[in-house]
Design a protein around this motif. Structure first.
Motif, PDB file in Angstrom:
ATOM      1  N   MET A 166     -30.970  16.862  48.023  1.00 49.71           N
ATOM      2  CA  MET A 166     -31.902  17.619  48.859  1.00 49.71           C
ATOM      3  C   MET A 166     -31.318  18.963  49.287  1.00 49.71           C
ATOM      4  N   TRP A 167     -30.001  19.009  49.482  1.00 51.40           N
ATOM      5  CA  TRP A 167     -29.402  20.266  49.963  1.00 51.40           C
ATOM      6  C   TRP A 167     -29.276  21.283  48.836  1.00 51.40           C
ATOM      7  N   PHE A 217     -31.542  21.510  46.545  1.00 49.51           N
ATOM      8  CA  PHE A 217     -32.916  21.984  46.450  1.00 49.51           C
ATOM      9  C   PHE A 217     -33.172  23.105  47.459  1.00 49.51           C
ATOM     10  N   SER A 218     -32.775  22.879  48.711  1.00 53.95           N
ATOM     11  CA  SER A 218     -33.090  23.878  49.742  1.00 53.95           C
ATOM     12  C   SER A 218     -32.232  25.132  49.582  1.00 53.95           C
ATOM     13  N   GLY A 219     -31.068  24.972  48.941  1.00 49.75           N
ATOM     14  CA  GLY A 219     -30.148  26.095  48.831  1.00 49.75           C
ATOM     15  C   GLY A 219     -29.024  26.004  49.850  1.00 49.75           C
ATOM     16  N   GLN A 220     -28.941  24.891  50.556  1.00 48.32           N
ATOM     17  CA  GLN A 220     -27.856  24.713  51.527  1.00 48.32           C
ATOM     18  C   GLN A 220     -26.524  24.498  50.815  1.00 48.32           C
ATOM     19  N   GLU A 257     -38.893  17.007  53.555  1.00 48.42           N
ATOM     20  CA  GLU A 257     -38.079  17.959  54.310  1.00 48.42           C
ATOM     21  C   GLU A 257     -37.759  19.211  53.489  1.00 48.42           C
ATOM     22  N   ALA A 302     -38.643  23.144  54.118  1.00 47.40           N
ATOM     23  CA  ALA A 302     -37.640  24.214  54.091  1.00 47.40           C
ATOM     24  C   ALA A 302     -38.034  25.316  53.129  1.00 47.40           C
TER      25      ALA A 302
END
Lengths: 376, 454
Positions: free
Chosen positions: B45-46, B48-51, B195, B199
């Motif tokens: 998931m991170w 994906f968001s770019g985190q 989520e 984002a």
């Protein structure tokens, strides 16, 4: 409302200027140019006939370009602090830490040094100590300062800073007080993920930071010796403490190589390329000393056993390049010399595995370290 | 000695590391269809968001395989010949011989049972290829740091039903990115998929069959807080919606989700209704599978075949309650991998599952659980406290016959190992409440939990 961890997901890698895009590297180029002109303004004046920073400082009523630099530095920290707190301000630790750090910069890093000479005093930076502020233990400096400031410097550098590091870890200085750390954690925050986590970079750091420390101590020692015997040995005096930068004395070389190049041009100019703690991690002699003390002091990062999912948020957002995950997934509480205690690993952890703490009470550490599970 | 491990997830990698620690010269091969590098599946998931970047979610540096002498076979395993001791590979590749074999092939997402589930623009969020697909639909590609190496010859030999194949992207066909994604299934992967869409600035729909979100772990009060949080962030939470079919446009791109409550437009659908053991490739190999598809193993993780072990999501192990089923958790896969590594070395060792615990972050809310919660035990009572103030949190302590047996905590951080110790010590509710802050794991400067009226 106070929350434990990161609020919402970050989009760090989807923003080009934070990831070495052409624009990001252009920002780096601007910063490097800024420092080159600032430090070697006399060269610019020789070439082009203008001293831009000095001229501007005088125009706005600041005594010289260093006050202008102090002002710009403070503005950059305030702007960076707003950026940082908008993202991470839901955590109380982050909020307090950044607020204190910015307040110290404004009060002790800019306002007080500017005001003191107005009342006939000496310009003095209460928030800096030897060996970071390398000339604060030169005998000449101590002799020139009023007695209470000399005492402040000696006691602060040699006693208070180390003792506080035993009690709270180096973070009391590097993440709450220091101006270099403050700029890194505010203005430099957009690039904190760029610090290399590779084993190679760790090896480099171990050599480079201790080398600078060694040079800092040797320089201070030689300058002290020069103060005692320099007048009788003119050649020794010239080699050690010649003041003209063209002399390449040891003193001016240290100022040039460490003070200007490593701390300024590279340390800050390369934020957008290598992360915001290039100076603190690889070169700062004060960080080296406090790091040793931290290893034997109370501070550590406590790891909750068996809960790590190896996601890597902690390592990614560690500005010092510590692979926090390697300890977390091995259930190993740890203290690394380089850790400045910014708290971001604990903040980013989605499973609440990490916790910064000061405590002598850590029976499990010895047991775990014997297992030595971090060897891969 | 030739060690072969099918799968380079956490179970497989932990086993490989355990073997290498003791045996520097043994031949160790890791077969993976999914990826060149060991990565943390929990962290998709991170990315994906770019985190985080793809590189950031890899726990080992990329030279690890070379440094540790692991042979990497990037291919799809298609079966095992237990008599000849060979693992066969797709695409006509040379079979891999083994002396001892570990199956750690993990899970695959459960497919949607509804008509239209195979439309373009419908996918999952479990594998690296799922991530690539979902990123293509919503962001039009991965982040600036770049993705892992793309498909190679071995992957082209993949089968159409493989969870590791690259999928058609409806955003490409349609010529615009997804604007209205829908997620089906109210579990952890579901909320992650929701989520990350938030984002990305979208307003996702979240279809949940049950009365409230994640009833297996949360009670209605706890779940209401999470649902409020989701709505607050712009998620349309649809509770008690039974999906009936997925509709597609003339071009085959998904266009709507039909439920018992009506028709909802959607241009990208993530099905997150659980995972199943990734073991269909073992059919016909003679290795015993249970009804759920899990590989039957004994206490020491040995399968029905000689010198063949199984660990991680694909293995059905004995739980603390005596039942046998797969444990689809990161840390149990890691623990099983460590035990399997010892078994590959020839040690006799049992895998023992301790008390249940877990944690998660649901949107911005921290969640910790330990012991028996939501088990409807005989005569169980729940003590519930809601903190509202500088910190918002809920504390649920489950008590049976005056002994504390479980904890469910939201909003604060807790050290589950302390909570579990109290359960084992059979503490009373009063004792636990008086000592609760000894288990606190909040970040510094957070005021401790004060229970009023306790």
């Amino acid at each position: 409302m106070d929350q434990q961890g990161q609020n919402g997901l970050l989009t760090t890698y989807r923003e080009g200027w934070r990831n070495r895009s052409a624009f990001g590297l252009f920002i780096s180029l601007l910063l490097v140019s800024f420092y080159v002109v600032l430090y070697w303004e006399h060269k610019v004046q020789e070439q082009f006939g203008v001293a831009p920073f000095t001229a501007f400082s005088e125009a706005v009523g600041l005594r010289n370009r260093w006050y202008l630099y102090g002002l710009l530095y403070s503005v950059a920290m305030v702007a960076g602090a707003i950026y940082y707190l908008r993202r991470h301000g839901n955590s109380r630790y982050n909020r307090y830490r950044i607020t204190v750090n910015v307040a110290i910069q404004i009060a002790l890093g800019f306002t007080l040094p500017f005001i003191m000479p107005l009342f006939g005093g000496k310009e003095f930076y209460f928030s800096y100590f030897w060996p970071l502020k390398y000339d604060y233990l030169y005998p000449q400096t101590l002799a020139d300062l009023p007695l209470y400031l000399s005492l402040y410097t000696v006691v602060g550098s040699l006693l208070a800073a180390p003792v506080l590091a035993v009690i709270y870890g180096k973070r009391w200085y590097c993440s709450w007080v220091c101006g270099c750390g403050g700029l890194a954690n505010t203005f430099g925050d957009p690039w904190r993920h760029l610090t290399s986590k590779s084993t190679k970079s760790w090896r480099f750091e171990q050599v480079s930071i201790h080398l600078v420390l060694l040079i800092a101590i040797a320089t201070t020692f030689l300058i002290g010796l020069d103060w005692l015997i320099g007048s009788e040995h003119p050649t020794f005096h010239r080699i050690v403490a010649g003041n003209d930068w063209r002399d390449w004395s040891i003193k001016s070389f240290y100022g040039f190589a460490v003070g200007s190049i490593l701390a300024g041009v590279i340390g800050t100019g390369l934020y957008p390329a290598f992360g915001p703690r290039v100076w603190c991690r690889n070169f700062c002699p004060m960080a080296a000393v406090l790091g040793w003390i931290q290893k034997v002091g109370r501070y550590r990062i406590k790891v909750k056993p068996g809960m790590c999912i190896s996601c890597g948020n902690c390592s990614t957002y560690c500005e010092m390049g510590i692979d926090v995950r390697s300890y977390a997934q091995a259930d190993q509480s740890f203290t690394r010399a380089s850790c400045v205690g910014c708290g971001m690993c604990a903040h980013m952890c989605p499973r609440g595995v990490l916790k910064l703490e000061n405590s002598w009470d850590r029976p499990e550490d010895k047991e775990r370290q014997r297992l030595s599970v971090v060897d891969f | 000695m030739r060690i072969v491990i099918v799968g380079n997830g956490v179970a497989g990698m932990e086993a490989a590391l355990a073997v290498r620690r003791r045996e520097p010269s043994w031949e160790i091969s890791l077969i993976s269809e999914e990826s060149d590098h060991f990565f943390s599946r929990t962290a998709l998931m991170w990315v994906f968001s770019g985190q985080m970047s793809h590189r950031d979610i890899e726990p080992l540096e990329r030279d690890a395989y070379a440094r540790l002498g692991f042979r990497r076979v990037r291919a799809r395993a298609t079966g095992i010949d237990t008599a000849k001791r060979l693992v066969s590979l797709a695409g006509g590749l040379e079979p891999v011989p083994y002396d001892r074999l570990l199956i750690a092939s993990g899970s695959r997402p459960r497919s949607g049972p509804w008509p239209g589930s195979d439309s373009r623009g419908v996918g999952h969020f479990v594998t690296l290829q799922d991530l690539a697909w979902y990123e293509d639909e919503v962001h039009g590609g991965t982040s600036r740091a770049g993705g892992p190496p793309r498909a190679d010859a071995h992957l082209r030999a993949s089968e159409s039903h493989s969870p590791y194949g690259f999928r058609d992207v409806s955003a490409k066909r349609r010529g615009r990115l997804a604007r209205r994604p829908a997620v089906i299934g109210g579990g952890l992967i579901g909320i992650e998929a929701v989520e990350v869409a938030v984002a990305a600035g979208l307003r996702p729909r979240f279809f949940i069959r049950e009365e409230w979100f994640w009833p297996i772990a949360l009670d209605s009060r706890e779940s209401r807080w999470i649902a409020d949080q989701m709505s607050h962030h712009g998620v349309d939470v649809h509770l008690e919606h039974e999906v009936e079919r997925l509709a597609a446009d003339a071009d085959g791109n998904v266009s709507a989700v039909h439920t018992n409550e009506g028709r909802y437009e959607a241009d990208c659908v993530v099905i997150a209704i659980g995972v199943v053991p990734n073991t269909s490739w073992l059919e016909g190999s003679g290795i015993e599978l249970d009804a759920r598809g899990g590989i039957v193993v004994d206490e020491s993780l040995k399968t029905s075949a000689a010198d063949v072990f199984a660990a991680g999501d694909c293995a059905s192990v004995r739980w603390f309650d005596g039942t046998r089923r797969p444990e689809q958790l990161w840390y149990t896969a890691r623990d099983q991998g460590r035990v399997a590594g010892q078994r590959l070395l020839g040690d006799s060792l049992h895998y023992q599952r301790g008390a249940w615990y877990n944690s998660a972050k649901l949107m911005d809310i921290e969640y910790t659980t330990a012991g028996l919660v939501n088990w409807n035990l005989d005569g169980e009572k729940a003590w519930f406290f809601e903190e509202e103030g500088r910190v918002r949190s809920t504390t649920r302590v489950v008590v049976q016959q005056n002994r504390v047996v479980g904890f469910n905590m939201l909003g604060r951080r807790w050290d589950h190992s302390v909570l579990i110790r109290w359960i084992e010590e059979q503490r009373t509710l009063d004792w636990v409440l008086a000592h609760l802050n000894d288990a606190a794991f909040d970040t510094e400067l957070v005021p401790p939990l004060r229970i009023s009226g306790a």
